[in-house]
Each structure stands twice: as structure tokens, then as C-alpha cells.
Design a protein around this motif. Sequence first.
Motif, PDB file in Angstrom:
ATOM      1  N   GLN A  32       0.812  -1.209   0.000  1.00 21.71           N
ATOM      2  CA  GLN A  32       0.000   0.000   0.000  1.00 21.71           C
ATOM      3  C   GLN A  32       0.848   1.262   0.000  1.00 21.71           C
ATOM      4  OE1 GLN A  32      -0.476  -2.494   2.199  1.00 21.71           O
ATOM      5  NE2 GLN A  32      -2.470  -3.309   1.626  1.00 21.71           N
ATOM      6  N   ILE A  33       1.992   1.229   0.665  1.00 18.38           N
ATOM      7  CA  ILE A  33       2.802   2.451   0.763  1.00 18.38           C
ATOM      8  C   ILE A  33       4.012   2.445  -0.176  1.00 18.38           C
ATOM      9  CG2 ILE A  33       2.087   2.931   3.106  1.00 18.38           C
ATOM     10  CD1 ILE A  33       4.805   1.909   4.028  1.00 18.38           C
ATOM     11  N   LYS A  34       4.253   1.336  -0.818  1.00 14.32           N
ATOM     12  CA  LYS A  34       5.403   1.239  -1.718  1.00 14.32           C
ATOM     13  C   LYS A  34       5.359   2.311  -2.810  1.00 14.32           C
ATOM     14  CE  LYS A  34       7.977  -2.138  -4.363  1.00 14.32           C
ATOM     15  NZ  LYS A  34       8.174  -3.555  -4.610  1.00 14.32           N
ATOM     16  N   SER A  35       4.211   2.524  -3.381  1.00 15.18           N
ATOM     17  CA  SER A  35       4.067   3.507  -4.444  1.00 15.18           C
ATOM     18  C   SER A  35       4.319   4.926  -3.939  1.00 15.18           C
ATOM     19  CB  SER A  35       2.667   3.408  -5.060  1.00 15.18           C
ATOM     20  OG  SER A  35       2.496   4.400  -6.029  1.00 15.18           O
ATOM     21  N   LEU A  36       3.791   5.255  -2.760  1.00 19.17           N
ATOM     22  CA  LEU A  36       4.015   6.586  -2.181  1.00 19.17           C
ATOM     23  C   LEU A  36       5.496   6.827  -1.926  1.00 19.17           C
ATOM     24  CD1 LEU A  36       1.118   6.842   0.450  1.00 19.17           C
ATOM     25  CD2 LEU A  36       1.381   8.202  -1.623  1.00 19.17           C
ATOM     26  N   LEU A  37       6.161   5.848  -1.340  1.00 21.14           N
ATOM     27  CA  LEU A  37       7.574   6.006  -1.022  1.00 21.14           C
ATOM     28  C   LEU A  37       8.429   6.091  -2.284  1.00 21.14           C
ATOM     29  CD1 LEU A  37       7.946   3.536   1.991  1.00 21.14           C
ATOM     30  CD2 LEU A  37       7.761   6.031   2.053  1.00 21.14           C
ATOM     31  N   THR A  38       8.105   5.282  -3.268  1.00 21.50           N
ATOM     32  CA  THR A  38       8.865   5.300  -4.526  1.00 21.50           C
ATOM     33  C   THR A  38       8.706   6.647  -5.227  1.00 21.50           C
ATOM     34  OG1 THR A  38       8.610   2.909  -4.755  1.00 21.50           O
ATOM     35  CG2 THR A  38       9.175   4.140  -6.741  1.00 21.50           C
ATOM     36  N   THR A  39       7.497   7.146  -5.268  1.00 24.27           N
ATOM     37  CA  THR A  39       7.258   8.448  -5.895  1.00 24.27           C
ATOM     38  C   THR A  39       8.015   9.549  -5.158  1.00 24.27           C
ATOM     39  OG1 THR A  39       5.081   7.762  -6.679  1.00 24.27           O
ATOM     40  CG2 THR A  39       5.477  10.136  -6.516  1.00 24.27           C
ATOM     41  N   GLY A  40       7.899   9.572  -3.848  1.00 31.01           N
ATOM     42  CA  GLY A  40       8.594  10.586  -3.057  1.00 31.01           C
ATOM     43  C   GLY A  40      10.097  10.527  -3.239  1.00 31.01           C
ATOM     44  N   ALA A  41      10.655   9.323  -3.211  1.00 30.62           N
ATOM     45  CA  ALA A  41      12.101   9.158  -3.365  1.00 30.62           C
ATOM     46  C   ALA A  41      12.564   9.604  -4.747  1.00 30.62           C
ATOM     47  CB  ALA A  41      12.493   7.710  -3.112  1.00 30.62           C
ATOM     48  N   SER A  42      11.788   9.310  -5.760  1.00 27.55           N
ATOM     49  CA  SER A  42      12.158   9.710  -7.127  1.00 27.55           C
ATOM     50  C   SER A  42      12.227  11.222  -7.262  1.00 27.55           C
ATOM     51  CB  SER A  42      11.156   9.157  -8.136  1.00 27.55           C
ATOM     52  OG  SER A  42      11.179   7.759  -8.131  1.00 27.55           O
ATOM     53  N   TYR A  43      11.215  11.912  -6.762  1.00 29.86           N
ATOM     54  CA  TYR A  43      11.205  13.370  -6.836  1.00 29.86           C
ATOM     55  C   TYR A  43      12.319  13.967  -5.977  1.00 29.86           C
ATOM     56  CZ  TYR A  43       6.993  13.886  -9.609  1.00 29.86           C
ATOM     57  OH  TYR A  43       6.086  13.883 -10.633  1.00 29.86           O
ATOM     58  N   GLN A  44      12.539  13.393  -4.809  1.00 32.66           N
ATOM     59  CA  GLN A  44      13.575  13.921  -3.933  1.00 32.66           C
ATOM     60  C   GLN A  44      14.956  13.756  -4.577  1.00 32.66           C
ATOM     61  OE1 GLN A  44      13.912  12.018  -0.117  1.00 32.66           O
ATOM     62  NE2 GLN A  44      15.065  13.722   0.760  1.00 32.66           N
ATOM     63  N   LEU A  45      15.215  12.614  -5.175  1.00 35.13           N
ATOM     64  CA  LEU A  45      16.511  12.388  -5.810  1.00 35.13           C
ATOM     65  C   LEU A  45      16.721  13.329  -6.994  1.00 35.13           C
ATOM     66  CD1 LEU A  45      19.123  10.787  -5.797  1.00 35.13           C
ATOM     67  CD2 LEU A  45      17.992   9.069  -7.216  1.00 35.13           C
ATOM     68  N   ALA A  46      15.689  13.503  -7.794  1.00 34.53           N
ATOM     69  CA  ALA A  46      15.808  14.412  -8.943  1.00 34.53           C
ATOM     70  C   ALA A  46      16.114  15.833  -8.484  1.00 34.53           C
ATOM     71  CB  ALA A  46      14.511  14.391  -9.761  1.00 34.53           C
ATOM     72  N   HIS A  47      15.514  16.247  -7.382  1.00 36.51           N
ATOM     73  CA  HIS A  47      15.716  17.613  -6.927  1.00 36.51           C
ATOM     74  C   HIS A  47      16.986  17.773  -6.096  1.00 36.51           C
ATOM     75  CE1 HIS A  47      11.782  17.818  -8.674  1.00 36.51           C
ATOM     76  NE2 HIS A  47      12.058  19.096  -8.849  1.00 36.51           N
ATOM     77  N   GLY A  74      11.623  19.020  -2.759  1.00 35.30           N
ATOM     78  CA  GLY A  74      11.733  17.561  -2.862  1.00 35.30           C
ATOM     79  C   GLY A  74      11.702  16.884  -1.505  1.00 35.30           C
ATOM     80  N   LEU A  75      12.379  17.493  -0.534  1.00 31.79           N
ATOM     81  CA  LEU A  75      12.389  16.940   0.819  1.00 31.79           C
ATOM     82  C   LEU A  75      11.000  16.977   1.438  1.00 31.79           C
ATOM     83  CD1 LEU A  75      14.015  15.855   3.255  1.00 31.79           C
ATOM     84  CD2 LEU A  75      14.362  18.249   3.929  1.00 31.79           C
ATOM     85  N   ILE A  76      10.334  18.116   1.339  1.00 34.54           N
ATOM     86  CA  ILE A  76       8.985  18.247   1.905  1.00 34.54           C
ATOM     87  C   ILE A  76       8.023  17.267   1.234  1.00 34.54           C
ATOM     88  CG2 ILE A  76       6.980  19.794   2.055  1.00 34.54           C
ATOM     89  CD1 ILE A  76       9.052  22.085   2.472  1.00 34.54           C
ATOM     90  N   PHE A  77       8.112  17.166  -0.087  1.00 33.88           N
ATOM     91  CA  PHE A  77       7.233  16.263  -0.830  1.00 33.88           C
ATOM     92  C   PHE A  77       7.459  14.815  -0.398  1.00 33.88           C
ATOM     93  CE2 PHE A  77       6.234  13.755  -4.686  1.00 33.88           C
ATOM     94  CZ  PHE A  77       4.919  14.147  -4.879  1.00 33.88           C
ATOM     95  N   CYS A  78       8.721  14.410  -0.347  1.00 34.33           N
ATOM     96  CA  CYS A  78       9.038  13.031   0.029  1.00 34.33           C
ATOM     97  C   CYS A  78       8.596  12.730   1.461  1.00 34.33           C
ATOM     98  CB  CYS A  78      10.537  12.785  -0.133  1.00 34.33           C
ATOM     99  SG  CYS A  78      11.039  11.087   0.245  1.00 34.33           S
ATOM    100  N   LEU A  79       8.906  13.630   2.386  1.00 40.68           N
ATOM    101  CA  LEU A  79       8.519  13.397   3.781  1.00 40.68           C
ATOM    102  C   LEU A  79       7.005  13.356   3.950  1.00 40.68           C
ATOM    103  CD1 LEU A  79      11.109  15.584   5.721  1.00 40.68           C
ATOM    104  CD2 LEU A  79      10.988  13.081   5.614  1.00 40.68           C
ATOM    105  N   ALA A  80       6.303  14.220   3.240  1.00 35.58           N
ATOM    106  CA  ALA A  80       4.836  14.217   3.336  1.00 35.58           C
ATOM    107  C   ALA A  80       4.272  12.882   2.864  1.00 35.58           C
ATOM    108  CB  ALA A  80       4.242  15.370   2.528  1.00 35.58           C
TER     109      ALA A  80
END
Length: 122
Positions: A32-47, A74-80
Motif C-alpha cells: 500500500q505504501i510502496k508507491s508513495l515512497l517510490t514516488t517521493g524518493a524519485s522526486y527527492q533524488l531528482a531535486h 523535494g524533501l517536503i514532498f518526500c517526507l509528506a
Amino acid sequence: MSRNRHLAVFAAFNGAMAVAVGAFAAHGAGPQIKSLLTTGASYQLAHALLALICAVAPIGRLGAVAGWLGSFGGLIFCLALAFLGLLSLPALGAVAPIGGVLMIAGWLVLAFAAFRSQSVTA
């Protein structure tokens, strides 16, 4: 120059955190949370990469502002997204767009800085 060094350090830690979150998503998170974490990590790494480029590129003070905006976004997005998924705090769903706006602002400021810069050649 110290501002750019601090930005580079922040970018490096942001990148390390993104890899850790992505690894947890791949190997320890529930479906259930794998997708949220993957999305957050991707944006955080790009930024984090955006911030690192802004720290070393000769585009002046606005470039540093762009890097800070993008990396904090990116940090705020990933942490949220991480807290939304891991702690089931739906109120944090309203925080993620703040990170998104900061990321967009970072790219727009970078575009403006590059447009204005004398040292960037075509």
C-alpha cells in the motif's frame, strides 16, 4: 561561496535520504505504501541533483535560490508522502503540494537565472 557549499552538502544528504527511502520502498514497505515512497524518493533524488547542479553552475545567486527551492521542495514532498503512508496521517496529503510548488518554483527560478546569466553560452 559558502552558500553553494552548504547547498551541495544539503543536496548530498537529500540524495542519500532519497536512496534510503527508495531502498525501503523496494525491500521493506508494504504494497500500500510502496508507491508513495517510490514516488517521493524519485522526486527527492531528482531535486537533490538539481540542487547539486545549482551549487556548482556559474549562474549566480538566483541559481542557488533555485537549488534551495527545489531541494527543500523535494524533501517536503518526500517526507509528506512517507509520513502519509507510514503513519497514516491523511492531513499530510495537504502538505505534499507545498513541496510540489517549491519544486516547480525552483525550476522556474533556474530558467530565469539561466536566461539572465552572462556566463551561460548557447
